[in-house]
Design a protein around this motif. Sequence first.
Motif, PDB file in Angstrom:
ATOM      1  N   MET A 100       0.631  -1.343  -0.062  1.00 21.42           N
ATOM      2  CA  MET A 100       0.121   0.475   0.148  1.00 21.42           C
ATOM      3  C   MET A 100       0.307   1.089  -0.411  1.00 21.42           C
ATOM      4  O   MET A 100       0.901   2.150  -0.872  1.00 21.42           O
ATOM      5  N   LEU A 101       1.446   1.347   0.417  1.00 20.43           N
ATOM      6  CA  LEU A 101       2.436   2.170   0.881  1.00 20.43           C
ATOM      7  C   LEU A 101       3.519   2.280  -0.377  1.00 20.43           C
ATOM      8  O   LEU A 101       3.723   3.562  -1.034  1.00 20.43           O
ATOM      9  N   ARG A 102       3.991   1.889  -0.973  1.00 24.13           N
ATOM     10  CA  ARG A 102       4.853   1.543  -2.130  1.00 24.13           C
ATOM     11  C   ARG A 102       3.127   1.968  -3.592  1.00 24.13           C
ATOM     12  O   ARG A 102       3.907   3.496  -4.090  1.00 24.13           O
ATOM     13  N   ALA A 103       2.620   2.001  -3.500  1.00 24.29           N
ATOM     14  CA  ALA A 103       1.773   2.199  -3.658  1.00 24.29           C
ATOM     15  C   ALA A 103       1.670   3.807  -3.936  1.00 24.29           C
ATOM     16  O   ALA A 103       0.747   4.661  -5.345  1.00 24.29           O
ATOM     17  N   ASN A 104       0.820   3.429  -3.068  1.00 22.96           N
ATOM     18  CA  ASN A 104       1.196   5.509  -1.826  1.00 22.96           C
ATOM     19  C   ASN A 104       2.580   6.542  -2.806  1.00 22.96           C
ATOM     20  O   ASN A 104       1.728   7.677  -3.670  1.00 22.96           O
ATOM     21  N   ALA A 105       3.225   5.937  -2.978  1.00 23.38           N
ATOM     22  CA  ALA A 105       4.568   6.827  -2.867  1.00 23.38           C
ATOM     23  C   ALA A 105       4.532   7.138  -4.447  1.00 23.38           C
ATOM     24  O   ALA A 105       4.985   8.515  -4.941  1.00 23.38           O
ATOM     25  N   LEU A 106       4.176   5.762  -5.397  1.00 21.04           N
ATOM     26  CA  LEU A 106       4.280   5.913  -6.430  1.00 21.04           C
ATOM     27  C   LEU A 106       3.528   7.033  -6.803  1.00 21.04           C
ATOM     28  O   LEU A 106       3.299   7.842  -8.591  1.00 21.04           O
ATOM     29  N   LEU A 107       1.845   7.191  -6.547  1.00 20.00           N
ATOM     30  CA  LEU A 107       1.116   7.342  -6.866  1.00 20.00           C
ATOM     31  C   LEU A 107       1.403   9.314  -6.481  1.00 20.00           C
ATOM     32  O   LEU A 107       0.821  10.207  -7.519  1.00 20.00           O
ATOM     33  N   LYS A 108       2.116   9.708  -6.246  1.00 17.45           N
ATOM     34  CA  LYS A 108       3.049  11.378  -5.879  1.00 17.45           C
ATOM     35  C   LYS A 108       3.173  11.667  -7.335  1.00 17.45           C
ATOM     36  O   LYS A 108       3.299  12.722  -7.532  1.00 17.45           O
ATOM     37  N   GLY A 109       3.682  10.876  -8.423  1.00 15.05           N
ATOM     38  CA  GLY A 109       4.197  11.158  -9.740  1.00 15.05           C
ATOM     39  C   GLY A 109       5.608  11.769  -9.686  1.00 15.05           C
ATOM     40  O   GLY A 109       6.316  12.547 -10.807  1.00 15.05           O
ATOM     41  N   PHE A 110       5.827  11.530  -9.103  1.00 11.30           N
ATOM     42  CA  PHE A 110       7.471  11.295  -9.005  1.00 11.30           C
ATOM     43  C   PHE A 110       8.412  10.785  -9.212  1.00 11.30           C
ATOM     44  O   PHE A 110       9.828  11.281  -9.948  1.00 11.30           O
ATOM     45  N   SER A 111       7.764   9.105  -9.736  1.00 10.63           N
ATOM     46  CA  SER A 111       8.983   8.289 -10.003  1.00 10.63           C
ATOM     47  C   SER A 111       9.041   7.564 -11.468  1.00 10.63           C
ATOM     48  O   SER A 111       9.838   6.985 -11.324  1.00 10.63           O
ATOM     49  N   GLY A 112       8.097   8.111 -12.430  1.00  7.41           N
ATOM     50  CA  GLY A 112       7.983   7.272 -13.680  1.00  7.41           C
ATOM     51  C   GLY A 112       7.387   6.017 -14.335  1.00  7.41           C
ATOM     52  O   GLY A 112       8.058   5.789 -15.307  1.00  7.41           O
ATOM     53  N   VAL A 113       7.065   5.823 -12.888  1.00  2.00           N
ATOM     54  CA  VAL A 113       6.283   4.491 -13.254  1.00  2.00           C
ATOM     55  C   VAL A 113       5.384   4.383 -14.539  1.00  2.00           C
ATOM     56  O   VAL A 113       4.253   5.380 -14.114  1.00  2.00           O
ATOM     57  N   ARG A 114       5.329   3.666 -15.210  1.00  2.00           N
ATOM     58  CA  ARG A 114       3.409   3.581 -16.142  1.00  2.00           C
ATOM     59  C   ARG A 114       2.416   3.011 -14.460  1.00  2.00           C
ATOM     60  O   ARG A 114       2.552   2.565 -14.130  1.00  2.00           O
ATOM     61  N   LYS A 185       9.876  -1.906 -17.944  1.00  3.62           N
ATOM     62  CA  LYS A 185      10.102  -1.195 -18.529  1.00  3.62           C
ATOM     63  C   LYS A 185      10.802   0.223 -18.046  1.00  3.62           C
ATOM     64  O   LYS A 185      11.874  -0.010 -16.431  1.00  3.62           O
ATOM     65  N   ALA A 186      11.355   1.070 -18.317  1.00  2.00           N
ATOM     66  CA  ALA A 186      12.924   1.617 -17.606  1.00  2.00           C
ATOM     67  C   ALA A 186      12.310   2.432 -16.612  1.00  2.00           C
ATOM     68  O   ALA A 186      11.231   3.245 -16.506  1.00  2.00           O
ATOM     69  N   LYS A 187      13.572   2.766 -15.772  1.00  2.00           N
ATOM     70  CA  LYS A 187      13.127   2.572 -14.255  1.00  2.00           C
ATOM     71  C   LYS A 187      12.433   2.556 -13.003  1.00  2.00           C
ATOM     72  O   LYS A 187      12.154   2.660 -12.003  1.00  2.00           O
ATOM     73  N   GLU A 188      11.592   1.152 -13.922  1.00  2.00           N
ATOM     74  CA  GLU A 188      10.464   0.784 -12.783  1.00  2.00           C
ATOM     75  C   GLU A 188      11.060  -0.007 -11.787  1.00  2.00           C
ATOM     76  O   GLU A 188      10.795   0.229 -10.931  1.00  2.00           O
ATOM     77  N   GLY A 189      11.896  -0.879 -12.012  1.00  2.00           N
ATOM     78  CA  GLY A 189      12.301  -1.793 -11.332  1.00  2.00           C
ATOM     79  C   GLY A 189      13.411  -0.917  -9.649  1.00  2.00           C
ATOM     80  O   GLY A 189      12.788  -1.193  -8.791  1.00  2.00           O
ATOM     81  N   LEU A 190      14.089   0.041 -10.321  1.00  2.00           N
ATOM     82  CA  LEU A 190      14.640   1.343  -9.271  1.00  2.00           C
ATOM     83  C   LEU A 190      13.584   2.225  -8.914  1.00  2.00           C
ATOM     84  O   LEU A 190      12.903   2.282  -7.418  1.00  2.00           O
ATOM     85  N   ALA A 191      11.764   2.643  -9.094  1.00  2.00           N
ATOM     86  CA  ALA A 191      11.161   3.102  -8.792  1.00  2.00           C
ATOM     87  C   ALA A 191      10.057   2.039  -7.681  1.00  2.00           C
ATOM     88  O   ALA A 191       9.705   2.064  -6.309  1.00  2.00           O
ATOM     89  N   LEU A 192      10.555   0.757  -7.717  1.00  2.00           N
ATOM     90  CA  LEU A 192       9.816  -0.383  -7.275  1.00  2.00           C
ATOM     91  C   LEU A 192      10.647   0.024  -5.729  1.00  2.00           C
ATOM     92  O   LEU A 192      10.203  -0.717  -4.503  1.00  2.00           O
ATOM     93  N   ILE A 193      12.193  -0.453  -5.554  1.00  2.00           N
ATOM     94  CA  ILE A 193      12.260  -0.935  -4.336  1.00  2.00           C
ATOM     95  C   ILE A 193      13.295   0.146  -3.707  1.00  2.00           C
ATOM     96  O   ILE A 193      13.741   0.557  -2.612  1.00  2.00           O
ATOM     97  N   ASN A 194      13.489   1.218  -4.459  1.00  7.24           N
ATOM     98  CA  ASN A 194      14.053   2.451  -4.029  1.00  7.24           C
ATOM     99  C   ASN A 194      13.455   3.436  -3.037  1.00  7.24           C
ATOM    100  O   ASN A 194      12.626   4.602  -3.614  1.00  7.24           O
ATOM    101  N   GLY A 195      12.891   3.250  -1.920  1.00  5.13           N
ATOM    102  CA  GLY A 195      12.235   3.601  -1.091  1.00  5.13           C
ATOM    103  C   GLY A 195      11.711   3.233   0.630  1.00  5.13           C
ATOM    104  O   GLY A 195      12.859   2.177   0.299  1.00  5.13           O
ATOM    105  N   THR A 196      11.978   3.820   1.626  1.00  2.31           N
ATOM    106  CA  THR A 196      11.671   3.651   2.821  1.00  2.31           C
ATOM    107  C   THR A 196      10.657   2.546   3.608  1.00  2.31           C
ATOM    108  O   THR A 196      10.192   2.456   4.787  1.00  2.31           O
ATOM    109  N   GLN A 197       9.692   1.951   2.172  1.00  2.49           N
ATOM    110  CA  GLN A 197       8.446   1.292   2.681  1.00  2.49           C
ATOM    111  C   GLN A 197       8.531  -0.310   3.866  1.00  2.49           C
ATOM    112  O   GLN A 197       7.689  -0.103   4.166  1.00  2.49           O
ATOM    113  N   ALA A 198       9.794  -0.912   3.747  1.00  4.17           N
ATOM    114  CA  ALA A 198       9.524  -1.891   5.033  1.00  4.17           C
ATOM    115  C   ALA A 198       9.459  -1.012   6.189  1.00  4.17           C
ATOM    116  O   ALA A 198       9.340  -1.574   6.915  1.00  4.17           O
ATOM    117  N   MET A 199      10.306  -0.336   6.430  1.00  2.80           N
ATOM    118  CA  MET A 199      10.944   0.169   7.922  1.00  2.80           C
ATOM    119  C   MET A 199       9.561   1.138   8.336  1.00  2.80           C
ATOM    120  O   MET A 199       9.134   1.244   8.841  1.00  2.80           O
TER     121      MET A 199
END
Length: 492
Positions: A100-114, A185-199
Amino acid sequence: MVVLDGHHLTLEDIKKVAVLGEEVSYSEDSMEKVKQSRKTVEDAVENHEVVYGINTGFGKFSDVEIEREDIDELQLNLIHSHACGVGEPFSEPVTRAMIMLRANALLKGFSGVRPVLIERLIDLLNHQIHPVIPQQGSLGASGDLAPLSHLALALLGDGEVIYQGQKKPASEALHEEKLKPLELKAKEGLALINGTQAMTAVGALAYLEAESILKHSEKIAAMTIEGLEGVIDAFDELIHQARGYQDQIEVAERIRTYLKDSKLTTKQGEKRVQDAYSIRCIPQVLGASWQTLHYVKDKLDIEINAATDNPLIFSEEGKVLSGGNFHGQPIAIAMDLLKIGMSEVANISERRIERLVNPQLNDLPAFLSPQPGLQSGAMIMQYAAASLVSENKTLAHPASVDSIPSSANQEDHVSMGTIGARHASQVIDNVRRVISVEAICALQAVEIRGIEQMAPITKEYYETLREIVPSIKKDRVFSKDIEMMQDWLTQN
């Protein structure tokens, strides 16, 4: 239904989704910004711009440029190579909170994912597909790379998940729910794992439990005061207003409310002039713990709506910027404070347990035993509480003051925030068991004193807890009592 938009997620929303299983959707407005940032990524690829994580390697490999035809493979390799978590898996509520937290972070629109990537994360939640994510392996800077990589594996149809109560390959669960594995696709792997969502996921759920436990600890302490015929004057509002800490004032006020009209409390000078600190200083100690929780909540409220990956894409400004929002230091320090604040709840509780069971400190039957000598009563329950308190002293050692360099010294300072959060969760579990022991002992003490003399509020609480743990008429396996009480406290 909780609607994610990257900005307005609350801790209560996390509880609804992670613990209670509520479904999730996203706002259309937030998805528009996601599409804009995705176009920025695609333009960068099209124009052969060198951008970290899009067409470069990672960490120490950031200066290695990647050929255009290898850009998608780069993202897949990233997930596979970084899925190095070890140890027992996170609980399903923690896993749901992470998704949930990762989806919410990506929805900010700063991550470049599809958009499809966010939709698939939400699908995992709504279809109850929970990745198996090992707890250990994160340094808490460059994000929670290892745990989030295991989360990402499930989107790809790799790794294992818990689905319909069973562990099985992610590909099978996706197939059963008619969901296609994602191709990064480009950037998406990094966008999924570069975050503080586990802690942050662990920390958010730990905070929610801590808040509940602290509320119960005050009512349990009030029963203990009655069991020991405590001096009520120590809770007079004049004392606490004279110091000025609002949380201390409020704890004292709640204790006075719980004990209103009790015939088991005393006035100073009736039986003793003043009580020991573990009774007299309840507002001062628990008030300080409340102060700690307020600090922790403030940081979590920010972090659950934060953009924490790298690089960040600012489409309107036309910038793709590398920075360090993945560094978990704010949460690491908050989790260390949470450990300390909650450890003290157990620490002072255990001292009250001692006062309830020690015949040299009260006029109750020794160890609250129905037949002192023949039956040991609560003797070893105090041992168990003391053991848990001692364990907490070790767990409360701050993780955030530690660091170790990684990625050939490119990542030369890390937060250890995930270790701090995991330890905070363990501390809170221990605290719950300690106050469970105090509750059992306080129930017995007020029963001996005479429950008809209790305050109306504490008497009602007594009757509720007596449905969980019966009176001690004879020695029994008290471990079961402690676990039943702590289970009730978890659910209430």
